[in-house]
Scaffold this motif. Structure first.
Motif, short mmCIF file in Angstrom:
data_model
loop_
_atom_site.label_atom_id
_atom_site.label_comp_id
_atom_site.label_asym_id
_atom_site.label_seq_id
_atom_site.Cartn_x
_atom_site.Cartn_y
_atom_site.Cartn_z
N ALA A 1 11.56 3.53 -7.54
CA ALA A 1 11.66 2.30 -8.35
C ALA A 1 10.33 1.96 -9.04
O ALA A 1 10.31 1.17 -9.97
N CYS A 2 9.24 2.56 -8.61
CA CYS A 2 7.93 2.28 -9.22
C CYS A 2 7.67 3.11 -10.48
O CYS A 2 6.63 2.94 -11.12
N GLN A 3 8.58 3.99 -10.85
CA GLN A 3 8.38 4.76 -12.07
C GLN A 3 8.31 3.80 -13.25
O GLN A 3 9.14 2.91 -13.39
N ARG A 4 7.29 3.95 -14.06
CA ARG A 4 7.03 3.13 -15.25
C ARG A 4 6.78 1.66 -14.94
O ARG A 4 6.93 0.81 -15.79
N ALA A 5 6.41 1.37 -13.70
CA ALA A 5 6.10 -0.01 -13.32
C ALA A 5 4.68 -0.36 -13.74
O ALA A 5 3.82 0.50 -13.87
N THR A 6 4.46 -1.63 -13.95
CA THR A 6 3.12 -2.16 -14.16
C THR A 6 2.72 -2.87 -12.87
O THR A 6 3.49 -3.67 -12.34
N PHE A 7 1.53 -2.58 -12.37
CA PHE A 7 1.02 -3.20 -11.16
C PHE A 7 0.00 -4.26 -11.54
O PHE A 7 -0.91 -3.99 -12.31
N THR A 8 0.13 -5.46 -10.98
CA THR A 8 -0.82 -6.54 -11.24
C THR A 8 -1.84 -6.56 -10.12
O THR A 8 -1.49 -6.66 -8.94
N ILE A 9 -3.11 -6.47 -10.50
CA ILE A 9 -4.21 -6.46 -9.55
C ILE A 9 -5.05 -7.71 -9.77
O ILE A 9 -5.55 -7.94 -10.88
N ALA A 10 -5.20 -8.52 -8.73
CA ALA A 10 -5.99 -9.74 -8.81
C ALA A 10 -7.43 -9.43 -8.42
O ALA A 10 -7.67 -8.66 -7.49
N LEU A 11 -8.37 -10.00 -9.14
CA LEU A 11 -9.78 -9.85 -8.83
C LEU A 11 -10.33 -11.15 -8.28
O LEU A 11 -9.91 -12.23 -8.67
N ASP A 12 -11.27 -11.01 -7.39
CA ASP A 12 -11.92 -12.14 -6.74
C ASP A 12 -13.41 -11.86 -6.82
O ASP A 12 -13.85 -10.76 -6.48
N ALA A 13 -14.19 -12.81 -7.32
CA ALA A 13 -15.63 -12.58 -7.50
C ALA A 13 -16.41 -13.83 -7.16
O ALA A 13 -15.89 -14.94 -7.20
N PRO B 1 0.80 -1.23 0.00
CA PRO B 1 0.00 0.00 0.00
C PRO B 1 0.83 1.28 0.00
O PRO B 1 0.34 2.31 -0.45
N ALA B 2 2.05 1.24 0.46
CA ALA B 2 2.88 2.45 0.44
C ALA B 2 3.21 2.86 -1.00
O ALA B 2 3.55 4.02 -1.25
N ASN B 3 3.08 1.92 -1.95
CA ASN B 3 3.33 2.22 -3.36
C ASN B 3 2.05 2.37 -4.17
O ASN B 3 2.00 3.17 -5.10
N LEU B 4 1.03 1.60 -3.85
CA LEU B 4 -0.28 1.72 -4.50
C LEU B 4 -1.34 1.13 -3.59
O LEU B 4 -1.25 -0.03 -3.19
N GLU B 5 -2.33 1.93 -3.26
CA GLU B 5 -3.44 1.46 -2.44
C GLU B 5 -4.58 1.02 -3.36
O GLU B 5 -5.05 1.82 -4.16
N VAL B 6 -4.97 -0.23 -3.22
CA VAL B 6 -6.13 -0.77 -3.95
C VAL B 6 -7.25 -0.83 -2.92
O VAL B 6 -7.20 -1.62 -1.98
N ARG B 7 -8.24 0.02 -3.08
CA ARG B 7 -9.29 0.14 -2.07
C ARG B 7 -10.46 -0.78 -2.38
O ARG B 7 -10.49 -1.46 -3.40
N ARG B 8 -11.43 -0.79 -1.50
CA ARG B 8 -12.60 -1.68 -1.62
C ARG B 8 -13.47 -1.31 -2.81
O ARG B 8 -13.64 -0.14 -3.14
N TYR B 9 -14.02 -2.32 -3.44
CA TYR B 9 -14.96 -2.16 -4.55
C TYR B 9 -16.07 -1.21 -4.15
O TYR B 9 -16.61 -1.28 -3.04
N THR B 10 -16.41 -0.28 -5.04
CA THR B 10 -17.53 0.61 -4.80
C THR B 10 -18.53 0.42 -5.93
O THR B 10 -18.19 0.55 -7.11
N GLY B 11 -19.71 0.07 -5.57
CA GLY B 11 -20.77 -0.15 -6.55
C GLY B 11 -21.84 -1.01 -5.93
O GLY B 11 -21.69 -1.53 -4.83
N PRO B 12 -22.92 -1.18 -6.67
CA PRO B 12 -24.02 -1.97 -6.14
C PRO B 12 -23.69 -3.46 -6.15
O PRO B 12 -22.99 -3.95 -7.02
N LEU B 13 -24.16 -4.16 -5.16
CA LEU B 13 -24.11 -5.61 -5.11
C LEU B 13 -25.44 -6.07 -4.54
O LEU B 13 -25.95 -5.46 -3.61
N PRO B 14 -26.02 -7.10 -5.06
CA PRO B 14 -25.55 -7.88 -6.20
C PRO B 14 -25.76 -7.13 -7.52
O PRO B 14 -26.54 -6.19 -7.61
#
Length: 157
Positions: free
Chosen positions: A138-150, A100-113
């Motif tokens: 070191a994060c300049q021009r980096a690609t961040f991989t984000i995993a999704l769970d559904a 998170p100090a480099n990229l914070e991925v926060r909670r999904y926002t939207g309607p469910l279901p």
């Protein structure tokens, strides 16, 4: 009614193979869609659906962006997506840890279901991203991989 279990490991493996580009520059040519495969926990049937996201531009220290999610239903019956989650799992550069100090991925926002009609696609909300000022050089021009769970069920008529 079929019930599908969240398959976090499968989602991370697929997303890592088709890395979503969330980069510190606007011209990232490696950005791709994400695919999440969810498997039924009992029986011999196999089910899958796709979670897509557009590339995120302009992510620099101190900024907030949104990962807009789209769900694709390939079936001849409606799906009811009951849970969506995202997590930062990797980066493309040494010295740029997926923390998170480099990229914070926060909670999904939207309607469910979210109901996705048979054979259709539907925008399903967003995952907020925040790049804090603590991001390392070191994060300049980096690609961040984000995993999704559904999780989804077969919707009843």
């Amino acid at each position: 009614m079929h019930r599908w279990q969240r398959i976090t490991a499968a989602a991370a493996a697929v997303v890592s193979a088709a890395a979503l580009g969330v980069a510190l520059r606007d011209d990232d040519p490696g950005a791709q869609a994400m695919t999440l495969t969810a498997e039924q926990t009992s029986g011999a049937e196999h089910f899958s659906f796709t979670v897509r996201a557009a590339p995120v531009d302009g992510l620099v220290p101190g900024t907030d962006r949104r990962l807009v999610l789209t769900l694709d239903n390939p079936y001849d019956f409606d799906l009811l997506v009951t849970d969506l989650r995202a997590a930062l799992v990797a980066t493309s550069r040494a010295g740029c840890a997926p923390v998170p100090a480099n990229l914070e991925v926060r909670r999904y926002t939207g309607p469910l279901p979210v109901r996705v009609d048979a054979g259709d696609s539907r925008e399903a909300g967003t995952v907020p991203l925040h790049m804090p000022n603590t991001v390392v050089d070191a994060c300049q021009r980096a690609t961040f991989t984000i995993a999704l769970d559904a999780a989804a069920t077969r919707a009843t008529p």
